[in-house]
Design a protein around this motif. Sequence first.
Motif, PDB file in Angstrom:
ATOM      1  N   GLU A  51      15.336  72.169  16.748  1.00  0.00           N
ATOM      2  CA  GLU A  51      16.070  73.310  16.200  1.00  0.00           C
ATOM      3  C   GLU A  51      17.568  73.167  16.469  1.00  0.00           C
ATOM      4  O   GLU A  51      18.400  73.347  15.556  1.00  0.00           O
ATOM      5  CB  GLU A  51      15.564  74.619  16.815  1.00  0.00           C
TER       6      GLU A  51
ATOM      7  N   GLN B  42      20.506  72.561  13.624  1.00  0.00           N
ATOM      8  CA  GLN B  42      21.608  73.512  13.506  1.00  0.00           C
ATOM      9  C   GLN B  42      22.971  72.842  13.604  1.00  0.00           C
ATOM     10  O   GLN B  42      23.987  73.448  13.258  1.00  0.00           O
ATOM     11  CB  GLN B  42      21.469  74.611  14.562  1.00  0.00           C
TER      12      GLN B  42
ATOM     13  N   ASN C 185      24.028  75.138   8.736  1.00  0.00           N
ATOM     14  CA  ASN C 185      24.322  76.455   9.278  1.00  0.00           C
ATOM     15  C   ASN C 185      23.069  77.029   9.935  1.00  0.00           C
ATOM     16  O   ASN C 185      21.981  77.002   9.351  1.00  0.00           O
ATOM     17  CB  ASN C 185      24.795  77.367   8.135  1.00  0.00           C
ATOM     18  N   SER C 186      23.204  77.562  11.142  1.00  0.00           N
ATOM     19  CA  SER C 186      22.036  78.036  11.898  1.00  0.00           C
ATOM     20  C   SER C 186      21.249  79.101  11.149  1.00  0.00           C
ATOM     21  O   SER C 186      20.032  79.232  11.331  1.00  0.00           O
ATOM     22  CB  SER C 186      22.463  78.567  13.265  1.00  0.00           C
ATOM     23  N   ASP C 187      21.905  79.868  10.272  1.00  0.00           N
ATOM     24  CA  ASP C 187      21.203  80.886   9.480  1.00  0.00           C
ATOM     25  C   ASP C 187      20.261  80.250   8.460  1.00  0.00           C
ATOM     26  O   ASP C 187      19.393  80.935   7.913  1.00  0.00           O
ATOM     27  CB  ASP C 187      22.199  81.775   8.741  1.00  0.00           C
ATOM     28  N   HIS C 188      20.448  78.968   8.197  1.00  0.00           N
ATOM     29  CA  HIS C 188      19.655  78.262   7.191  1.00  0.00           C
ATOM     30  C   HIS C 188      18.563  77.401   7.820  1.00  0.00           C
ATOM     31  O   HIS C 188      17.963  76.571   7.151  1.00  0.00           O
ATOM     32  CB  HIS C 188      20.558  77.400   6.301  1.00  0.00           C
TER      33      HIS C 188
ATOM     34  N   LEU D 205      15.137  78.135   9.845  1.00  0.00           N
ATOM     35  CA  LEU D 205      14.186  79.136  10.323  1.00  0.00           C
ATOM     36  C   LEU D 205      13.043  78.448  11.048  1.00  0.00           C
ATOM     37  O   LEU D 205      12.518  77.431  10.575  1.00  0.00           O
ATOM     38  CB  LEU D 205      13.642  79.959   9.152  1.00  0.00           C
TER      39      LEU D 205
ATOM     40  N   GLU E 184       8.503  79.826  10.187  1.00  0.00           N
ATOM     41  CA  GLU E 184       8.610  80.674   9.000  1.00  0.00           C
ATOM     42  C   GLU E 184       7.288  80.689   8.235  1.00  0.00           C
ATOM     43  O   GLU E 184       6.706  79.640   7.934  1.00  0.00           O
ATOM     44  CB  GLU E 184       9.721  80.159   8.084  1.00  0.00           C
TER      45      GLU E 184
END
Length: 305
Positions: free
Chosen positions: A9, A13, A17-20, A22, A25
Motif C-alpha cells: 500500500e 501510494q 495519489n493515495s486517494d486512488h 483502495l 475494496e
Amino acid sequence: MRMNKQLIEQELQQIINSDHVLVDELLKNHTYTKLGGKADFFVTPATIEEVQQVIRYAKNNNVPFTLLGNGSNVIVRDGGIRGIVLSLKKFNAIKRDGNSVIAESGARIIDASRFALEEHLTGLEFACGIPGTVGGALYMNAGAYGGEIKDCLDHALVVNMEGDVQRVEAKDFDLAYRTSNIAEKGYIVLEATFRLQEEDYHAIKAEMDDLTFKRESKQPLEYPSCGSVFKRPPGYFAGKLIQDSELQGKGVGGAEVSKKHAGFIINKTNATATDYIAVIEMVQKAVKERFGVDLEREVRILGED
C-alpha cells in the motif's frame, strides 16, 4: 502467496495519489452483476505514466495483477481478487480527429457511439446499447445487431506487460467473433481510434433509436446482470436453446435465468457469485443433454472462491 499489504500500500501510494489506492475494496461495487469479493488493492491511475509504473511495480515485485473494466462482462468470485486490481475508469476522454473518433479505454463504448452521433459520424451505431468500456469492447470484439468493433477500429494504443506503450493496428488484434489476442499478448488498451464516415444526424439517430428500442424491450435491464452470458453456437442461438430447454425462471439461490431473455442470467435477490456461476453451469449441462450443444461462455470469471 503471502504479501506485506501495508508495504505494498505504501509503495503504491508513492506511484499514485493515495486517494486512488483502495485496500480491501469490495468488487461488487464495480460490477454490473453486483457480485464479487474484495480486491487486495484497487487502483485507479490517472496518467499513462502511472499505468506503466503500476505494471512495472507488479512485475518486479511478483504481485498478482488484474485489469478490470467497468465490470459489465465479468463475474468476480466471492473470494475476490488477490494483488492489484487496476481500473482505467479515469481514462474516459473522447474526441474527434477528422472523421475518426478517439476514445480512451475507460470511456463507455455507448458514450463513444453517442459522441459520434453528435459529430454526425456513422459506424458506431451498433454500440449504442453495449454497456462495456472501449477497452473491454476491443478485448472481446464486442458487437450487436450486425455490427462489431472490427468493422470500424483503425488502431489502438496499448501498454504491454513490460510497461511499454505501443501502437497496434486493427488487423494485428486478430479480431474475430467475441475474441481478440489482447489477453494472449498481455496488452492493456489505453485508447482506440475508430474510422467512421460523415452522415446525416437524423439518419444516424433514427438507427440508434431503433436499436435502443429493441434492446430495452427485449433485455431484463431492470436487474443486475453481466449481459449476454454465452457466445452464439454455430448454427444456433444460445437464447433459443436455453428457452427450449425450459430453463427460464429457474435458478440457484438469488440468481436465475431471465424470463424476459433466456440469454441473460440475472441477480434477482442478493445472489452470490457462487449462485450465478452455478446457474451458468446448470444451463450448460441442460443444453448439452437436450441438444448436444456446448455453450461457451462470453462472460469472464475472475478471482477465487
